[in-house]
Design a protein around this motif. Structure first.
Motif, PDB file in Angstrom:
ATOM      1  N   GLN A 306       0.813  -1.211   0.000  1.00 14.02           N
ATOM      2  CA  GLN A 306       0.000   0.000   0.000  1.00 14.02           C
ATOM      3  C   GLN A 306       0.851   1.268   0.000  1.00 14.02           C
ATOM      4  O   GLN A 306       0.418   2.312  -0.485  1.00 14.02           O
ATOM      5  CB  GLN A 306      -0.942   0.000   1.212  1.00 14.02           C
ATOM      6  CG  GLN A 306      -2.003  -1.087   1.168  1.00 14.02           C
ATOM      7  CD  GLN A 306      -2.846  -1.125   2.437  1.00 14.02           C
ATOM      8  OE1 GLN A 306      -2.795  -0.205   3.261  1.00 14.02           O
ATOM      9  NE2 GLN A 306      -3.625  -2.190   2.597  1.00 14.02           N
ATOM     10  N   THR A 307       2.066   1.175   0.520  1.00 16.07           N
ATOM     11  CA  THR A 307       2.889   2.383   0.658  1.00 16.07           C
ATOM     12  C   THR A 307       4.207   2.326  -0.115  1.00 16.07           C
ATOM     13  O   THR A 307       4.744   3.369  -0.491  1.00 16.07           O
ATOM     14  CB  THR A 307       3.206   2.637   2.143  1.00 16.07           C
ATOM     15  OG1 THR A 307       3.861   1.474   2.690  1.00 16.07           O
ATOM     16  CG2 THR A 307       1.931   2.902   2.929  1.00 16.07           C
ATOM     17  N   ALA A 308       4.738   1.134  -0.330  1.00 15.49           N
ATOM     18  CA  ALA A 308       6.056   1.013  -0.959  1.00 15.49           C
ATOM     19  C   ALA A 308       5.947   0.879  -2.470  1.00 15.49           C
ATOM     20  O   ALA A 308       4.964   0.342  -2.999  1.00 15.49           O
ATOM     21  CB  ALA A 308       6.798  -0.193  -0.381  1.00 15.49           C
ATOM     22  N   ASP A 309       6.975   1.371  -3.182  1.00 19.21           N
ATOM     23  CA  ASP A 309       7.054   1.175  -4.625  1.00 19.21           C
ATOM     24  C   ASP A 309       7.575  -0.213  -4.960  1.00 19.21           C
ATOM     25  O   ASP A 309       7.219  -0.795  -5.990  1.00 19.21           O
ATOM     26  CB  ASP A 309       7.989   2.218  -5.241  1.00 19.21           C
ATOM     27  CG  ASP A 309       7.501   3.629  -5.015  1.00 19.21           C
ATOM     28  OD1 ASP A 309       6.383   3.943  -5.449  1.00 19.21           O
ATOM     29  OD2 ASP A 309       8.243   4.432  -4.403  1.00 19.21           O
ATOM     30  N   VAL A 310       8.443  -0.725  -4.091  1.00 21.21           N
ATOM     31  CA  VAL A 310       9.034  -2.049  -4.270  1.00 21.21           C
ATOM     32  C   VAL A 310       9.029  -2.757  -2.917  1.00 21.21           C
ATOM     33  O   VAL A 310       9.337  -2.141  -1.897  1.00 21.21           O
ATOM     34  CB  VAL A 310      10.491  -1.965  -4.789  1.00 21.21           C
ATOM     35  CG1 VAL A 310      11.065  -3.368  -5.004  1.00 21.21           C
ATOM     36  CG2 VAL A 310      10.574  -1.154  -6.081  1.00 21.21           C
ATOM     37  N   VAL A 311       8.693  -4.030  -2.927  1.00 20.39           N
ATOM     38  CA  VAL A 311       8.755  -4.839  -1.711  1.00 20.39           C
ATOM     39  C   VAL A 311       9.779  -5.945  -1.933  1.00 20.39           C
ATOM     40  O   VAL A 311       9.756  -6.644  -2.948  1.00 20.39           O
ATOM     41  CB  VAL A 311       7.390  -5.443  -1.346  1.00 20.39           C
ATOM     42  CG1 VAL A 311       7.523  -6.345  -0.115  1.00 20.39           C
ATOM     43  CG2 VAL A 311       6.373  -4.341  -1.090  1.00 20.39           C
ATOM     44  N   ILE A 312      10.699  -6.071  -0.984  1.00 18.15           N
ATOM     45  CA  ILE A 312      11.710  -7.129  -1.029  1.00 18.15           C
ATOM     46  C   ILE A 312      11.472  -8.046   0.161  1.00 18.15           C
ATOM     47  O   ILE A 312      11.376  -7.585   1.301  1.00 18.15           O
ATOM     48  CB  ILE A 312      13.130  -6.546  -0.963  1.00 18.15           C
ATOM     49  CG1 ILE A 312      13.388  -5.628  -2.164  1.00 18.15           C
ATOM     50  CG2 ILE A 312      14.176  -7.660  -0.921  1.00 18.15           C
ATOM     51  CD1 ILE A 312      14.712  -4.887  -2.097  1.00 18.15           C
ATOM     52  N   THR A 313      11.369  -9.346  -0.107  1.00 18.92           N
ATOM     53  CA  THR A 313      11.273 -10.315   0.982  1.00 18.92           C
ATOM     54  C   THR A 313      12.537 -11.163   0.993  1.00 18.92           C
ATOM     55  O   THR A 313      13.160 -11.375  -0.050  1.00 18.92           O
ATOM     56  CB  THR A 313      10.045 -11.230   0.826  1.00 18.92           C
ATOM     57  OG1 THR A 313      10.222 -12.094  -0.300  1.00 18.92           O
ATOM     58  CG2 THR A 313       8.771 -10.414   0.647  1.00 18.92           C
ATOM     59  N   THR A 314      12.913 -11.605   2.172  1.00 18.92           N
ATOM     60  CA  THR A 314      14.054 -12.521   2.286  1.00 18.92           C
ATOM     61  C   THR A 314      13.614 -13.752   3.045  1.00 18.92           C
ATOM     62  O   THR A 314      12.868 -13.673   4.019  1.00 18.92           O
ATOM     63  CB  THR A 314      15.250 -11.860   3.018  1.00 18.92           C
ATOM     64  OG1 THR A 314      14.876 -11.548   4.365  1.00 18.92           O
ATOM     65  CG2 THR A 314      15.686 -10.588   2.316  1.00 18.92           C
ATOM     66  N   GLY A 315      14.077 -14.912   2.586  1.00 24.54           N
ATOM     67  CA  GLY A 315      13.745 -16.180   3.233  1.00 24.54           C
ATOM     68  C   GLY A 315      12.450 -16.771   2.694  1.00 24.54           C
ATOM     69  O   GLY A 315      11.602 -16.087   2.124  1.00 24.54           O
ATOM     70  N   GLY A 316      12.328 -18.095   2.875  1.00 24.80           N
ATOM     71  CA  GLY A 316      11.074 -18.769   2.563  1.00 24.80           C
ATOM     72  C   GLY A 316      10.778 -18.994   1.107  1.00 24.80           C
ATOM     73  O   GLY A 316       9.612 -19.146   0.727  1.00 24.80           O
ATOM     74  N   VAL A 317      11.826 -19.005   0.241  1.00 24.54           N
ATOM     75  CA  VAL A 317      11.552 -19.151  -1.193  1.00 24.54           C
ATOM     76  C   VAL A 317      11.916 -20.526  -1.744  1.00 24.54           C
ATOM     77  O   VAL A 317      11.678 -20.805  -2.912  1.00 24.54           O
ATOM     78  CB  VAL A 317      12.303 -18.074  -2.011  1.00 24.54           C
ATOM     79  CG1 VAL A 317      11.747 -16.704  -1.726  1.00 24.54           C
ATOM     80  CG2 VAL A 317      13.800 -18.122  -1.749  1.00 24.54           C
ATOM     81  N   SER A 318      12.474 -21.391  -0.922  1.00 24.96           N
ATOM     82  CA  SER A 318      12.927 -22.684  -1.423  1.00 24.96           C
ATOM     83  C   SER A 318      11.804 -23.717  -1.290  1.00 24.96           C
ATOM     84  O   SER A 318      10.633 -23.387  -1.474  1.00 24.96           O
ATOM     85  CB  SER A 318      14.192 -23.128  -0.672  1.00 24.96           C
ATOM     86  OG  SER A 318      14.782 -24.236  -1.307  1.00 24.96           O
ATOM     87  N   VAL A 319      12.151 -24.949  -0.939  1.00 23.94           N
ATOM     88  CA  VAL A 319      11.152 -26.021  -0.915  1.00 23.94           C
ATOM     89  C   VAL A 319      11.047 -26.681   0.458  1.00 23.94           C
ATOM     90  O   VAL A 319      10.524 -27.786   0.583  1.00 23.94           O
ATOM     91  CB  VAL A 319      11.489 -27.096  -1.979  1.00 23.94           C
ATOM     92  CG1 VAL A 319      11.306 -26.527  -3.371  1.00 23.94           C
ATOM     93  CG2 VAL A 319      12.902 -27.634  -1.799  1.00 23.94           C
ATOM     94  N   GLY A 320      11.536 -25.989   1.480  1.00 23.86           N
ATOM     95  CA  GLY A 320      11.464 -26.547   2.826  1.00 23.86           C
ATOM     96  C   GLY A 320      10.074 -26.422   3.428  1.00 23.86           C
ATOM     97  O   GLY A 320       9.170 -25.794   2.855  1.00 23.86           O
TER      98      GLY A 320
END
Length: 464
Positions: A306-320
């Motif tokens: 709602q407020t950011a132009d870009v959102v970056i997430t870290t972690g949780g992208v693999s297959v665990g």
């Protein structure tokens, strides 16, 4: 998918920021110009001297030489900031024999000039026999077309001997020599650095139109993470640490005291790595931590969008078991642009878009997160701001280090480049290791199944 294709597809989904704002010049460093800057006047807007010396008519001193100097009457002086000549007064008579080195009694260039206080010292009819003492940056008076540097004179105050000829416009800064009136000096999309700031100041611009500041939200997922700034995350031992710090300070020490996190938890280093990079680039950045809970991550992600132009997430992208980002992105309706890139580290990196905003989901390992942030985020930043200065710079360099491994996939190695030669100072290439980046300033982009040896030419991507 290859890195280049992934970045191109992601940025194709985005529209540049069109909103701009006016900021004081002192606050504009690091910002991106929102419109072209056109000069309203010539710079310089008057002819000025490039040397301390004497303003002359070049034709008058065309025969000047060390053994045959030309004598000129000094009508006055011009200091930097003066708008008119500070005129000399009274009568100036022939200099005596031996007035200056190189003069003899037979020198025909000597003459007597008499003036009353009421007589003009500089007219169109007599400027050829005169000179004006002038300082660097001062206005060159009308009628004079060159400046003789003072080292080529006898430093005379009322009369001066010129020992060296000068061509027209020698040591003479012409009107518009730097910038011409009406010309476009800086174009929209240019990042303001020290030179740009100086140019804007020279144009008299104190308030600058810039692209609205890019805002980025960094969301770190993982129940094991704690924030170094969160005192409660450090358990009851925090009070003990505070006591130790107080004792150090009372003893006159200024050492920083660190506290080991609780067993099973780690400090969220990657969030500080990324936000430091974002702030240094002139962007607005904030970060937070989310536990491994699908609903919590989705809610925080929605708020950030709602407020950011870009959102970056870290972690949780693999297959665990706790790698929840793929499901979360689907649940909020994000459009998946890419996932599973031909690169190590960071193969599981995901690029998504929701409501026209980029979501870049990175690995939780610090190095894997950082290198893929550099690969994709700066491409996004360049598209949103219209500033090509953010784009990664690639070059060729000669490898000086051994790297015996042949990789199954395209590999990005942390390295250091200088003078066209690149070394690999890192002993460990693990994605979880951050500290060995201290000696690095680039990545070696090594194609898959490629064997390299010292002396080979490799492709290098410089870190921003």
């Amino acid at each position: 998918m290859e890195i280049e294709e992934a970045a191109a597809q992601l940025t194709a989904e985005l529209l540049p920021i069109t909103a701009c704002e006016m900021v004081p010049l002192m606050e504009a460093t690091g910002r991106v110009l929102a419109e072209d800057i056109r000069s309203a006047f010539d710079v310089p807007h008057f002819p000025k001297s490039a040397m301390d010396g004497y303003a002359v008519c070049a034709e008058t001193v065309k025969d000047a030489a060390p053994d045959h100097p030309v004598l000129l009457h000094v009508t006055g002086e011009m200091l930097a900031g003066d708008a008119s000549i500070r005129h000399s007064e009274g009568c100036v008579e022939t200099a005596p024999t031996g007035h200056s080195e190189g003069h003899t009694e037979d020198d025909s260039v000597y003459h007597t000039v008499e003036r009353s206080n009421e007589e003009p010292c500089h007219t169109d009819s007599d400027f050829r026999g005169t000179a004006v003492r002038i300082m660097t940056g001062a206005l060159v008076p009308e009628g004079y077309d060159a400046v003789v540097r003072q080292e080529d004179t006898d430093y005379g105050e009322k009369e001066v001997l010129i020992y060296k000829r000068v061509a027209p416009y020698t040591n003479y800064c012409r009107v518009g020599e730097d910038i011409q009136k009406g010309s476009v000096v800086l174009t929209a999309g240019r990042r303001i650095d020290r030179v740009e700031a100086g140019i804007l100041a020279s144009l008299g611009i104190s308030v600058v139109p810039v692209v609205r500041r890019l805002t980025v939200s960094v969301i770190s997922t993982g129940s094991e993470l704690c924030d170094v700034a969160d005192k409660t995350a450090k358990s009851s031992r925090f009070l003990e640490a505070v006591t130790k710090v107080s004792a150090f300070l009372r003893a006159g020490h200024e050492e920083a005291t660190a506290l080991e996190p609780e067993t099973g938890r780690i400090y969220n280093s990657i969030a500080y790595t990324l936000t430091a990079s974002l702030v240094a680039a002139g962007f607005s950045a904030e970060h937070c931590i989310c536990a491994d809970d699908e609903k919590e991550i989705a809610a925080v992600l929605e708020r950030a969008l709602q407020t950011a132009d870009v959102v970056i997430t870290t972690g949780g992208v693999s297959v665990g078991k706790k790698d929840l980002l793929p499901e979360v992105l689907d649940s909020i309706g994000a459009k998946r642009i890419f996932s599973g890139i031909n690169v190590q580290p960071g193969t599981p990196t995901i690029g998504s878009v929701k409501d026209g905003k980029a979501i870049l989901s990175l690995s939780g390992n610090p190095y894997a997160a950082l290198v893929n942030y550099d690969l994709y985020f700066w491409q996004v930043a360049a598209k949103l701001t219209g500033c090509s200065a953010y784009l990664p710079v690639t070059e060729d360099a000669v490898l000086e280090s051994e790297y015996p491994k042949v990789n199954r996939m395209r590999r990005l190695l942390r390295a250091r480049v200088k003078g066209g030669r690149v070394t690999i100072p890192a002993k460990s290439h693990a994605s979880s290791v951050l500290s060995n980046l201290l000696d690095c300033n680039c990545y070696i982009d090594l194609p898959k199944e490629t064997e390299v040896h010292p002396g080979d030419t490799v492709k290098v991507i410089r870190m921003p």
